[in-house]
Design an enzyme around this catalytic site. Structure first.
Site, PDB file in Angstrom:
ATOM      1  N   LYS A 144      58.210  -2.179 -37.409  1.00 51.63           N
ATOM      2  CA  LYS A 144      59.151  -3.119 -38.018  1.00 51.63           C
ATOM      3  C   LYS A 144      59.888  -2.461 -39.178  1.00 51.63           C
ATOM      4  O   LYS A 144      61.125  -2.542 -39.269  1.00 51.63           O
ATOM      5  CB  LYS A 144      58.371  -4.349 -38.506  1.00 51.63           C
ATOM      6  CG  LYS A 144      59.170  -5.616 -38.517  1.00 51.63           C
ATOM      7  CD  LYS A 144      58.286  -6.809 -38.897  1.00 51.63           C
ATOM      8  CE  LYS A 144      57.433  -7.275 -37.740  1.00 51.63           C
ATOM      9  NZ  LYS A 144      56.390  -8.254 -38.154  1.00 51.63           N
ATOM     10  N   ARG A 157      55.760  -9.299 -44.375  1.00 55.44           N
ATOM     11  CA  ARG A 157      55.573  -9.095 -42.937  1.00 55.44           C
ATOM     12  C   ARG A 157      54.737  -7.852 -42.683  1.00 55.44           C
ATOM     13  O   ARG A 157      54.984  -6.801 -43.262  1.00 55.44           O
ATOM     14  CB  ARG A 157      56.942  -8.919 -42.260  1.00 55.44           C
ATOM     15  CG  ARG A 157      58.010  -9.831 -42.804  1.00 55.44           C
ATOM     16  CD  ARG A 157      59.410  -9.488 -42.312  1.00 55.44           C
ATOM     17  NE  ARG A 157      59.571  -9.652 -40.882  1.00 55.44           N
ATOM     18  CZ  ARG A 157      60.678  -9.274 -40.223  1.00 55.44           C
ATOM     19  NH1 ARG A 157      61.684  -8.709 -40.864  1.00 55.44           N
ATOM     20  NH2 ARG A 157      60.763  -9.466 -38.928  1.00 55.44           N
ATOM     21  N   GLY A 172      47.450 -10.012 -33.340  1.00 51.97           N
ATOM     22  CA  GLY A 172      46.096 -10.088 -33.870  1.00 51.97           C
ATOM     23  C   GLY A 172      46.091  -9.824 -35.352  1.00 51.97           C
ATOM     24  O   GLY A 172      45.175 -10.205 -36.073  1.00 51.97           O
ATOM     25  N   MET A 186      48.028  -9.967 -39.275  1.00 49.12           N
ATOM     26  CA  MET A 186      48.456 -11.100 -40.073  1.00 49.12           C
ATOM     27  C   MET A 186      49.833 -11.633 -39.695  1.00 49.12           C
ATOM     28  O   MET A 186      50.748 -10.882 -39.413  1.00 49.12           O
ATOM     29  CB  MET A 186      48.467 -10.719 -41.540  1.00 49.12           C
ATOM     30  CG  MET A 186      48.346 -11.931 -42.407  1.00 49.12           C
ATOM     31  SD  MET A 186      48.827 -11.553 -44.082  1.00 49.12           S
ATOM     32  CE  MET A 186      50.577 -11.666 -43.923  1.00 49.12           C
ATOM     33  N   ARG A 216      63.344  -3.730 -31.749  1.00 51.87           N
ATOM     34  CA  ARG A 216      62.354  -2.820 -31.139  1.00 51.87           C
ATOM     35  C   ARG A 216      62.706  -2.664 -29.667  1.00 51.87           C
ATOM     36  O   ARG A 216      63.460  -3.472 -29.124  1.00 51.87           O
ATOM     37  CB  ARG A 216      60.939  -3.381 -31.284  1.00 51.87           C
ATOM     38  CG  ARG A 216      60.782  -4.710 -30.581  1.00 51.87           C
ATOM     39  CD  ARG A 216      59.434  -5.340 -30.838  1.00 51.87           C
ATOM     40  NE  ARG A 216      59.573  -6.790 -30.714  1.00 51.87           N
ATOM     41  CZ  ARG A 216      58.677  -7.668 -31.115  1.00 51.87           C
ATOM     42  NH1 ARG A 216      57.586  -7.265 -31.689  1.00 51.87           N
ATOM     43  NH2 ARG A 216      58.881  -8.952 -30.957  1.00 51.87           N
ATOM     44  N   HIS A 228      35.490  -4.782  -1.266  1.00 53.73           N
ATOM     45  CA  HIS A 228      36.076  -4.164  -0.072  1.00 53.73           C
ATOM     46  C   HIS A 228      37.491  -4.672   0.171  1.00 53.73           C
ATOM     47  O   HIS A 228      38.429  -3.897   0.373  1.00 53.73           O
ATOM     48  CB  HIS A 228      35.186  -4.449   1.146  1.00 53.73           C
ATOM     49  CG  HIS A 228      35.705  -3.886   2.433  1.00 53.73           C
ATOM     50  ND1 HIS A 228      36.459  -4.628   3.311  1.00 53.73           N
ATOM     51  CD2 HIS A 228      35.607  -2.646   2.964  1.00 53.73           C
ATOM     52  CE1 HIS A 228      36.791  -3.867   4.342  1.00 53.73           C
ATOM     53  NE2 HIS A 228      36.279  -2.659   4.162  1.00 53.73           N
ATOM     54  N   SER A 288      41.066  19.198   1.233  1.00 50.34           N
ATOM     55  CA  SER A 288      41.633  17.936   0.778  1.00 50.34           C
ATOM     56  C   SER A 288      40.506  17.162   0.109  1.00 50.34           C
ATOM     57  O   SER A 288      39.466  16.914   0.720  1.00 50.34           O
ATOM     58  CB  SER A 288      42.204  17.151   1.958  1.00 50.34           C
ATOM     59  OG  SER A 288      42.667  15.902   1.499  1.00 50.34           O
ATOM     60  N   CYS A 307      43.236  13.204  -0.976  1.00 47.35           N
ATOM     61  CA  CYS A 307      43.564  12.070  -0.121  1.00 47.35           C
ATOM     62  C   CYS A 307      42.783  10.823  -0.512  1.00 47.35           C
ATOM     63  O   CYS A 307      42.834   9.821   0.168  1.00 47.35           O
ATOM     64  CB  CYS A 307      43.341  12.411   1.340  1.00 47.35           C
ATOM     65  SG  CYS A 307      41.645  12.867   1.712  1.00 47.35           S
ATOM     66  N   TYR A 356      49.510  18.986  -3.186  1.00 46.36           N
ATOM     67  CA  TYR A 356      50.041  17.658  -2.899  1.00 46.36           C
ATOM     68  C   TYR A 356      49.010  16.573  -3.185  1.00 46.36           C
ATOM     69  O   TYR A 356      47.822  16.845  -3.308  1.00 46.36           O
ATOM     70  CB  TYR A 356      50.499  17.556  -1.436  1.00 46.36           C
ATOM     71  CG  TYR A 356      49.372  17.618  -0.430  1.00 46.36           C
ATOM     72  CD1 TYR A 356      48.683  16.465  -0.046  1.00 46.36           C
ATOM     73  CD2 TYR A 356      48.978  18.838   0.126  1.00 46.36           C
ATOM     74  CE1 TYR A 356      47.644  16.526   0.862  1.00 46.36           C
ATOM     75  CE2 TYR A 356      47.943  18.906   1.038  1.00 46.36           C
ATOM     76  CZ  TYR A 356      47.273  17.738   1.400  1.00 46.36           C
ATOM     77  OH  TYR A 356      46.237  17.795   2.294  1.00 46.36           O
TER      78      TYR A 356
HETATM   79  P1  ADP Z   1      56.341 -11.112 -35.836  1.00 47.45           P
HETATM   80  O1  ADP Z   1      55.887  -9.713 -35.946  1.00 47.45           O
HETATM   81  O2  ADP Z   1      55.283 -12.065 -35.479  1.00 47.45           O
HETATM   82  O3  ADP Z   1      57.571 -11.225 -35.005  1.00 47.45           O
HETATM   83  P2  ADP Z   1      58.035 -11.213 -38.146  1.00 47.45           P
HETATM   84  O4  ADP Z   1      57.645 -10.487 -39.354  1.00 47.45           O
HETATM   85  O5  ADP Z   1      59.060 -10.578 -37.306  1.00 47.45           O
HETATM   86  O6  ADP Z   1      56.737 -11.551 -37.318  1.00 47.45           O
HETATM   87  O7  ADP Z   1      58.522 -12.637 -38.572  1.00 47.45           O
HETATM   88  C1  ADP Z   1      58.681 -13.684 -37.678  1.00 47.45           C
HETATM   89  C2  ADP Z   1      60.000 -14.385 -37.923  1.00 47.45           C
HETATM   90  O8  ADP Z   1      60.120 -14.786 -39.262  1.00 47.45           O
HETATM   91  C3  ADP Z   1      61.210 -13.512 -37.708  1.00 47.45           C
HETATM   92  O9  ADP Z   1      61.589 -13.492 -36.368  1.00 47.45           O
HETATM   93  C4  ADP Z   1      62.258 -14.194 -38.533  1.00 47.45           C
HETATM   94  O10 ADP Z   1      62.863 -15.186 -37.778  1.00 47.45           O
HETATM   95  C5  ADP Z   1      61.458 -14.765 -39.645  1.00 47.45           C
HETATM   96  N1  ADP Z   1      61.662 -13.938 -40.834  1.00 47.45           N
HETATM   97  C6  ADP Z   1      60.970 -12.866 -41.246  1.00 47.45           C
HETATM   98  N2  ADP Z   1      61.479 -12.353 -42.369  1.00 47.45           N
HETATM   99  C7  ADP Z   1      62.543 -13.129 -42.689  1.00 47.45           C
HETATM  100  C8  ADP Z   1      63.497 -13.111 -43.735  1.00 47.45           C
HETATM  101  N3  ADP Z   1      63.463 -12.181 -44.680  1.00 47.45           N
HETATM  102  N4  ADP Z   1      64.451 -14.049 -43.722  1.00 47.45           N
HETATM  103  C9  ADP Z   1      64.484 -14.982 -42.746  1.00 47.45           C
HETATM  104  N5  ADP Z   1      63.623 -15.057 -41.748  1.00 47.45           N
HETATM  105  C10 ADP Z   1      62.643 -14.140 -41.706  1.00 47.45           C
HETATM  106 MG    MG Z   2      59.148 -10.398 -35.239  1.00 48.52          MG
END
Ligand code: ADP
Ligand code: MG
Ligand code: MG
Length: 906
Positions: free
Chosen positions: A25, A93, A102, A104, A342, A464, A788, A855, A875
């Site tokens: 990210k 984030r 999984g 935060m 991504r 099987h 083979s 094979c 092969y």
């Molecule tokens: P995840 O990895 O679960 O996608 P994100 O960190 O991408 O989590 O956050 C999820 C959502 O939160 C993003 O898709 C976006 O819509 C919203 N978000 C995150 N940061 C911001 C921000 N700075 N301003 C507005 N919305 C945000």
């Molecule tokens: Mg996201």
């Protein structure tokens, strides 16, 4: 040393640092910023800080840098963190190197306190301010303070019920304010403390929680499953908020730069007006489509300027990242911001189309295109499908019989047959059949071949049925435990449903669902073009992408790719899929056919060599016909034919009733038949009197087969063909065994040539499937043309259990770390692969021109193929439907090797 990287206003300190340090990210945010794309300013704390924190290092080392970066965000936004008049709010984030569910969850609107809320309200109104506040309390409370999320949800749904509305968006400012107060109470009750009202405390609480979440149980489990090292760590991104919930000119959404299911170059995704981040995926409100579709509600129609900007950014991103992107965006008062990018996940169809399209667009090279498609994804392009709508309707009307394990992708429907014989008979009348068994056994092969689909009520993914279906490329569901086959095979039951032989049933081998009735199916487009010829090649863009990609693969691979095929039909399919020969033709399948089994049994029951020869004389012309068909299909391509392998008792009936019936048919006494069954019984059929041992004790069987091969080859030559038979002796463990049987082959070949006046060129080699053979390969190779590797049996004999046995304990083994994975699925140097490597080396030391192939089922497994490439095999051979997979995997292996060579010289 610098550990915190600012991004904003077109500058990104972390640009070029990559995912290892900034996480996926953070790296995406930095790169987008550097490209001049509108991204709210912020900063990233690098992954190494997480590792230090986990070792108890605390966060003091980055406090100074964070304060500095935060000050830059304040300057860039013109707002101040904690300022009651003009508050800066941020999101916190997480973001590891590879996307990792999984960990935060994101916290939005951080910095909102009892003092700053007034500032926010003054700017954009009470409703907006309290909407942000309740979201923040809920996220921070749930994620950082670990208050059960359910408690918050309860309050919200009670408020909605009280107002008689279904969406949070319909709650008023007062409602939201009351909810916020209730949320604070919930937090107090659970933590014994007031909700933190200091923005700095909130910030550091959130940063610490992100780092701690790296080691929570969910994240650890995920890492273990996906082999992600524990010391990578996550980065933390702190970013100025932009608000999609500021009324109807604001929105939030997700987009793919191309359609992730078809690959079509068309923006794809959805959005919600007046909403924040998680609302789109939360499913509380129904999101709207991005592009027109005449709905009147699309982004294209309702916010055309923002939509046009999204298209502009799409092109920019694809040019820069050179792959299909999965985006998150927010529109605040009509202005579009990107919050994440991504590489997008995609289906097999989309992977192939996007990779080839991008080469044509000049975005990527052919080599990159090959690296973009996982070989396994190609299987999807060959499997038939049930149209989604029809399937959902059938489920809704109560037609679902049950669900099992998907064991062979694709969709099949047909009339139920409960025995292999019935399946063959019904299929012979031109009816599509689904073979339904509790479990299958080798005697069911003909029925499995004849069936459109296979369903078992017992057994796992290594049973099987599953193994054979995979090999045949058949649609198959195994272990559908909700379904019971009635004894005697008169019908099946599941819940309140019942079906008898001849009733229609539909099996979805991609999802595991089994439905009563006949759903429409569509063969995959590729098959419509290749096999059915019902679709002209130029009309299918899937087909043209598929063949284009594979043609590039062929230009790069060093490994040959052959197919395991027993019949002319399989051989034809194999050639259409690009097989360069047959690597394994099993002759026993020819013996099991209904018209032949009688002669085979007669041979087994004969009292003398003469009696056996008389029976074999009946088999000879049929076998010859089989080989003529194969040689015709294969033209000048090599055809490896394995002489009879299974123990003879497999051809005899075992159940009382079958014994009675067979005895009557064959006009022998039941006692005589039973006595033969007893005599041939083996304690361990895998290790017993079979393969080359049978060839030595019953030379007339192999003689007959070899004669059939050479007579067929002669016939093929007379038709103008150039057959290339390669005769393979199974189960050899000693040089003596091999040479005895090679002499038999040579002698028979000479005899046929004398009779016909037509010499045939051929090879004689052996299957290496016994550990001793692998170790004694140097001796065996002296007079041997090819090896083979029969890696199925080689694995069984090396590990001491069969694929089926493994099903009951393998999961426990893998869980306990005793075995890293299923040795029957993939092979490498640390197991059976070492035997392959030793045998290849020792064989080639003696005979540098020794042809070496594989094979076993590993021949169609991409990871094993990479290994075979490294060992220098000539092969691989796999089932016809896996030939495209193998071609691509072989090319990727060659490219990977080149890459390693390049980077080690650099
Ligand atoms: P995840 O990895 O679960 O996608 P994100 O960190 O991408 O989590 O956050 C999820 C959502 O939160 C993003 O898709 C976006 O819509 C919203 N978000 C995150 N940061 C911001 C921000 N700075 N301003 C507005 N919305 C945000
Ligand atoms: Mg996201
Ligand atoms: Mg074998």
């Amino acid at each position: 040393m610098k550990k915190v990287y600012f991004f904003g206003e077109g500058k990104a300190e972390g640009a070029g640092l990559g995912k290892e340090r900034l996480g996926g990210k953070g790296s995406g945010l930095a790169e987008m910023t550097a490209l001049g794309i509108p991204v709210p300013p912020g900063f990233t704390i690098e992954t190494s800080v997480c590792a230090g924190y986990a070792r108890g290092g605390g966060l003091d080392g980055v406090r100074g840098e964070v304060a500095e970066a935060l000050a830059r965000v304040e300057r860039a936004t013109g707002k101040a963190f904690g300022d009651p008049a003009n508050p800066l709010l941020v999101s916190v984030r997480s973001g590891a190197r590879s996307s990792m569910p999984g960990m935060m969850d994101t916290i939005l609107n951080l910095g909102l306190t009892s003092r700053t809320i007034a500032g926010l309200a003054a700017l954009s109104g009470d409703r907006f301010a309290y909407d942000c506040r309740r979201r923040f309390l809920q996220m921070y409370g749930g994620v950082v303070l670990e208050v059960p999320k359910h408690d918050f949800e309860e309050v919200l749904s009670a408020a909605r019920a009280e107002r008689g509305v279904s969406s949070d968006a319909a709650l008023s400012a007062e409602d939201l304010q009351r909810i916020a107060v209730r949320f604070e109470e919930i937090v107090r009750r659970h933590t014994g403390k007031d909700f933190p009202d200091d923005p700095q405390e909130q910030l550091w609480g959130a940063i610490g929680a992100v780092f701690r979440s790296w080691d929570n149980d969910r994240a650890k489990t995920y890492r273990k499953l996906h082999r992600i090292p524990g010391d990578w760590g996550t980065a933390v991104n702190v970013q100025a908020m932009v608000f999609g919930n500021r009324g109807e000119t604001s929105a939030t959404g997700v987009a793919f730069t191309r359609d992730p299911s078809t690959g079509e170059k068309k923006i794809y995704g959805e959005f919600l007006p007046n909403a924040q981040g998680e609302d789109v995926v939360a499913g509380i409100r129904t999101p709207r489509p991005l592009s027109a579709e005449g709905s009147g509600a699309s982004l294209e129609e309702t916010m055309p300027k923002a939509f046009a900007e999204l298209l502009r950014l799409r092109d920019l991103l694809e040019k820069s990242f050179r792959d299909m992107q999965d985006l998150e965006f927010t529109i605040e008062d009509g202005k579009l911001y990107l919050l994440q990018t991504r590489n997008g996940k995609r289906t097999g169809f989309a992977a192939v189309k996007i990779a080839t399209d991008m080469v044509e667009e000049g975005l990527i090279s052919r080599e990159e295109a090959l690296a973009r498609v996982e070989p396994e994804q190609l299987v999807q392009l060959l499997a038939p499908v049930f149209p989604q709508k029809e399937k959902e309707e059938a489920v809704a009307s109560g037609k679902l019989l049950g669900k099992g394990l998907p064991a062979g992708p694709g969709a099949a429907c047909g009339k139920i047959a409960f025995t292999a014989q019935r399946a063959v008979a019904m299929a012979a009348r031109g009816e599509p059949v689904v073979l339904v068994r509790e479990e299958t056994s080798p005697e069911d092969i003909a029925g499995m071949h004849a069936a459109a689909g296979i369903l078992t009520t017992r057994g796992g993914s290594t049973s099987h049925a599953a193994v054979i279906a995979r090999g045949m490329g058949k649609t198959c569901v195994v272990g559908a435990g909700d379904i019971t086959v009635e004894s005697g095979g008169s019908g099946l039951r599941a819940r309140n449903l019942r079906a008898s032989e001849g009733d229609w049933i539909s099996v979805d081998g991609t999802s595991g669902e089994v439905l009563l009735g006949k759903l429409p199916t569509r063969p995959s487009e590729v098959l419509q073009v290749l096999l059915e010829k019902s679709l002209p090649a130029e009309k299918s863009s899937v087909f043209s992408s598929f063949t284009l990609l594979l043609s590039w693969a062929d230009a790069h691979r060093r490994l040959g790719v052959r197919a395991n095929a027993d019949t002319p039909t399989d051989a034809r399919v194999a050639v259409l899929f690009g097989a360069e020969g047959i690597g394994l033709c099993r002759t026993e399948h020819m013996f099991f056919e209904e018209t032949r089994i009688a002669a085979v049994r007669e041979m087994i029951l004969a009292e003398s060599v003469e009696g056996r020869r008389a029976a074999l004389a009946k088999i000879l012309p049929m076998q010859r016909q089989d080989f003529v068909g194969l040689f015709r299909e294969m033209g000048e391509r090599p055809v490896t034919i394995r002489l009879l392998d299974p123990p003879l008792h497999e051809f005899l009936p075992h159940e009382e009733e079958a014994v009675r019936k067979t005895a009557a048919e064959m006009k022998v006494s039941e006692e005589r038949l039973r006595e033969r069954v007893r005599a041939l019984h083996e304690a361990n059929p895998m290790l017993g009197h079979r393969g080359c041992r049978l060839g030595i004790t019953h030379p007339e069987i192999y003689e007959t087969q070899v004669r059939a091969i050479f007579e067929a080859a002669t016939a093929a030559i007379r038709e103008g063909g150039k057959p290339r038979p390669e005769i393979m002796i199974p189960l050899v463990g000693t040089k003596g065994e091999f040479e005895r049987l090679k002499a038999l082959v040579d002698e028979t070949a000479r005899e046929v040539a004398r009779e016909t006046g037509q010499p045939v060129s051929y090879l004689v080699g052996t299957m290496i499937e016994i550990p001793r053979a692998a170790l004694r390969a140097g001796r065996i190779a002296e007079n041997c043309d090819f090896f083979s590797f029969g890696t199925n049996d080689l694995t069984q004999m090396t590990y001491g259990y069969s694929r089926d046995d493994a099903a009951s304990f393998l999961p426990a083994y893998i869980e306990a770390g005793i075995l890293p994975e299923d040795p029957f699925a993939s092979l490498d140097l640390h197991g059976v692969g070492e035997l392959v490597s030793i045998a290849t080396r020792r064989g080639r030391e003696v005979r540098p021109d020794l042809k070496v192939g594989v094979c076993g089922e590993h021949g169609g497994d991409p990871r094993s193929i990479e290994f075979f490439h490294q060992v220098g095999l000539d092969y691989v051979s796999c089932s016809p439907f896996r030939v495209p997979v193998a071609r691509l995997a072989a090319a990727r292996a060659a490219l990977a090797e080149r890459q390693v060579a390049v980077s080690s010289t650099a």
